[in-house]
Enzyme design. Sequence first.
Site, short mmCIF file in Angstrom:
data_model
loop_
_atom_site.label_atom_id
_atom_site.label_comp_id
_atom_site.label_asym_id
_atom_site.label_seq_id
_atom_site.Cartn_x
_atom_site.Cartn_y
_atom_site.Cartn_z
N CYS A 1 0.90 -1.21 -0.03
CA CYS A 1 0.13 0.08 -0.14
C CYS A 1 0.89 1.24 0.00
O CYS A 1 0.30 2.18 -0.63
CB CYS A 1 -0.86 0.02 1.22
SG CYS A 1 -0.39 -0.36 2.81
N VAL B 1 -0.08 4.08 -2.36
CA VAL B 1 -0.43 5.53 -1.94
C VAL B 1 0.48 6.62 -2.39
O VAL B 1 -0.01 7.95 -2.80
CB VAL B 1 -0.25 5.74 -0.43
CG1 VAL B 1 -0.49 7.08 0.08
CG2 VAL B 1 -1.39 4.75 0.08
#
Lengths: 475, 502
Positions: free
Chosen positions: B148, B152
Site C-alpha cells: 500500500c 499511496v
Amino acid sequence: MSTAIKDTQKMIEEVLDAYPEKSKKDRAKHLAANDPSGQCGACQVKSNIKSRPGVMTVRGCAYAGAKGVVWGPVKDQITVSHGPIGCGQYSWWSRRNYYNGQTGIDTFGTMHITTDFQEKNIVYGGDKGLDGALHELKELFPLAKGIGILSECPVGLIGDDIEAVSKRVAKEFKFPIVPVRCEGFRGVSQSLGHHIANDTIKDYVLGKGELDTTTPYDVALIGDYNIGGDAWASRKILEEMGLRVISQYTGDATINEIAIATMAKLNLIHCYRSMNYICRHMEEEYGIPWMEFNFFGPTKTYDSIRKIAARFDEKIQEKAEAVIAKYKPVMDAVVERYRAKLEGKKVMLYVGGLRPRHTIGAYEDLGMEVVASGYEFGHSDDYKRTYPELKEGAVVMDDATLYELEEFTRRLKPDMVGSGIKEKYSYHKLGVPFRQMHSWDYSGPYHGFDGFPVFARDMDMTVNSPTWDLIRRKK
Amino acid sequence: MIRILDHNELFNQPDYQEQFERKKEFERPWPKEKVREVSEWTKTPEYRELNFKRENIKINPAKACQPLGAVFCASGFDGCMPFVQGAQGCVAYFRSHLSRHFKEPFAAISTSMTEDAAVFGGLNNMIEGMENTYALYKPKMIAVSTTCMAEVIGDDLNAYIKTAREKGVIPEDLPVPFAHTPSFVGSHIVGYDNMLKGILKALSEGRKGESNGKVNIIPGFDTYTGNYHEIKRLMALMDVGFTLLSDVSDTFDSPNTGEYKLYPGGTPLPEAMDAVNAIGTIALQKYSTVKTMDYIQKEWGQKTFTLPPIGIRNTDRFFSELSKLTGRPVPASVEAERGRAVDAMVDSHPYVHGKRFALVGDPDQLLGLMSLIMEMGGEPVHIVCTNGDKHFEAEARELLASSPFGAGGTVYIGKDMWHMRSLLFTEPVDILIGNSYAKFLTRDTGTPLIRIGFPLFDRHHLHRQPIIGYQGVINLVSMLVNTALDELDRKTVDTTSFDVIR
C-alpha cells in the site's frame, strides 16, 4: 590477528563475491569474524542501517515492532491495526504472548481488530472512520481498559491526525487511547517500532496507575513478552527470591501494570533491545535504576540471580542462594541427561532482540558451541554485548539475507540452526536440524528453571530426530 | 528421571495458579461477577444487534490483502521471483504467513522502501532491488506487485521497470510482469487475479499463433497442494493436454532431497507463453479470476469456463464441459470415482442430513462447500464471507434457493468472525467450517470445527489432501461425517449411546 579470525574473514569475502559492487560494499560492513577482546577494528559490524533493496532481508517493520512486540501483548487494552487488512492479519496471535483472562470480554490478546482501510479512506482520510471505530469498540467491549491505535503505512502517508482523534475520544471515554505512529516505512526495521512504542507508553500510560502499598523489594520485569509463558517462569524465580514483581512489560500485562512500574525500586530488563528506552526514561525521570539479566540456561541464571540479589539486602541474598540450591540438582540432572547427546554440536543463530547473545550460555550448558550469531535489528550496543560471549572467529552477522544464511550454512556445517519461521523450512529441505528461536517452535517456556528443561528437551529432539537420517541426499 | 513439563501442562500446576492469583493485585482486573455478566451479555440477541450495527471496525476478519495473493500467484511460475515494491515488513509477513500454512519455505523480495522513498518515490529502490535480485537469486522472471505504501505515493511500475531495463541492471529479455495490488482494495483473491493477469499479459505478448490444442487450467487462489496434484491426475485420465497456469504444487510441496531449491517448480515459462494458443481456459475458481478470465476472453479470444469442481454436481459439470470442449469422452475410471464418491455420501448421509452448518471463508470455497453439504442433506445456515462482494452474495443466495436444504441459510458479505460469534450464540449450529482462527469460535461457543480454508496453521498436512473432484468429495465427506461422529462420541461418552458401530 589470529588464524581463526583470518579464516572466517576469508570465508565472508567468498560469500560476498556474488553481490553487485554497491551491495557488496554495504554488506561487507555487516559481516565479521568475532573478536571477543574487542581489539580488532575490522571485527565490529555496522548495524541499524537500511537494508539493501532486493537482497531478501529477514527484517520486518516498525509496525511489527510496535504492535507485534511491545503493545500487542498488553492484554486488557484493545489493539487496533489502523489501516488496510493485511498487517493485522499476518501478525494475528503469531507471537504467543500468553495471558490469563477471558478473550473478547476483559482481555483481547488473540483478537485481530482493524479499521480495514478501503480506497475511500485513502482519498478522504481515515480519521472519521477511526472515531467511529473507537466508539463501536467501546460499546462492544465495555471492559476494555484502553485502546491502542497502531498505524500502518498509509496513515502516515495521507496525513491523518490520529493524535487529535485519540485525544478527543480519550477525554470522552476517560481511559487511555494511545496513538502509535509505527507506520512500516519508518526506520529500518522492527527496532524503531519498539522505540516508538516505548515512547507512547511514557506519554500515555506511565505513572497513571494504582498500587495500594509499596515495599523495598518491588521490581518490574521489563522486556519479557511471555512467549510460551517465559515471563511467568522468570517471575517465579524472582518471587522465590523474595522480590515483589509489581509489573510485567509487556507479556500478560494490564494497563495498570504498565502504569505502576514507576513505583518499582529496580527495573529488571531481559530484552534490552526492545525496552531499554523506557528503562532509561524511568531512570532519568523517576530515579529508578535498571539492570540487565539473563535467565536462559542454569549458568547464566545463577549468575543473574546473584547479581540481582546483590542489589538488595542480605535477606534477599540468602533467599537467592536458597533458590539456587533448590534448583541446582534439577538443573544438573537435566544437563546430565542431555549433554551426552548434544556435546560438541555446533549451533548457528540468527534471531532478534536478545536471543543471539542470551541463549549462548544455555547452549554451552549443554556442551554446544555457537559458531555464528546475528541480529535482524540489533544496534551497536547489542553487538558490543555479544562479542565477549562468542568464541574467536565465530561469524557475526547483521541483517543477514537468505543468500548469506544459506552460504554460511554450507561452509560452517552447523549441527543445528536457530532462527525464524521464514528460515525454518529451507533448513528442513537442506536437512539441517532447525529450531524457531523467536516462538520456541510453539514450545516453551525457555526462561528460568522451568524453562531450561524444555529448552534442553527441544534442542535434543531437534538435533537428534531420526527423521534427518531418512533424507536421501543426491550424491 | 525428571518429568519435563512444557507450557501445555506447566502453568496448570498449583505454584503457577497461585502466582496468577497474586499477580491480580497489580493487574486490577474487573470483579469476576462483572466479567461473567458481560460475557453472558455478549451471547444475547441484543448484543448481536449492536455487533451487526458496526460500520467502522472489523473484528477477526477472514481475509488477507492483495499483495499476499500476488506473491502466491507469482510463485507458481518456474524460476519466478515474487518482487514487492514497497515497505519491507509486508514481505516478511507474506513469507511468514505462507510458511506457517504450508510448512514450506517461501522466497519473495522486498524493495525495502523507507521515509526517503515516501518523499522521492521508489525508483531507486526498484532499480537496486532488481540488480540485487538478479545477481543473488538468478530468476527467470521477476513478477512485481506493490504494497500500500507504493500505491499511496503513486509509484509508476511500468516506467520504473523500463528504467531498470535501460540501466541494464536486468537483461533486456527477462520477463518482468507487474500488477498494482493496493491492500486497501479487495483482498488476497483480487491480488491473485491482478498478478495472474499481469503475468499472462506480459508472457503472451507477440505469442499468438497456431492453436496448441491444449486447455489452460487456472486454479485460482487455491492453497490445497493436493488439488494441484489431483487436477493433473484428472487431466491425464481425460487424456487432455493442458497447461496449469500458476502451478504452486512444487513451490509449496517439494520433496525433501537434502537440498534447498529456490525455484522448485511451477508452470514452465515456455508453456505459460504458449497459453495464448490454447483452445480454451477453465478457471477452477470464479472470484479470484474475474479480471484474468475477462482478459483471456477479450484479448486472447478464447472460450472461457468457470467450473469450480467441489461437490458432485459441480464436478459433473466440470467433466461434462471439459468433455464438450475437448471432444474427449469422460473415461470409465472417472465414472467409477464418481460412483465411489456418491457411495460414500449415501453411506454417511444419516449423520449429515439435517445437520446445521456455519461456514466462513473465501467465496469460491464457500460456494463449493455449500453445494456439497446440501447434496448430503446438510443445511448451510450462516455463511460469512468477509471478502465476498455483491455478485457472490447473489450467487450464494441463488444456490441456497436451489435446494430445500438451503431454505434456512443467510449469506453475510463483509462480515467477520465476531459477527459469526453472535450468530453461533443466538442461532446455534451443529458444525462450523473455517480456517484455524475459527478455533476461537469453537472455544467460545462449543461448536465443533472442521478446518477447511486458509490459513490452516494448527493442523498439519490438511492442504495435501485434495478437496476437488470426486476424490475431493470423499475427503470432504470423511471430514464432515467423522466430525459429526466425534461430536456424537463426546456428547454420549457418559451414556449408553456411546456406540461402537455407527
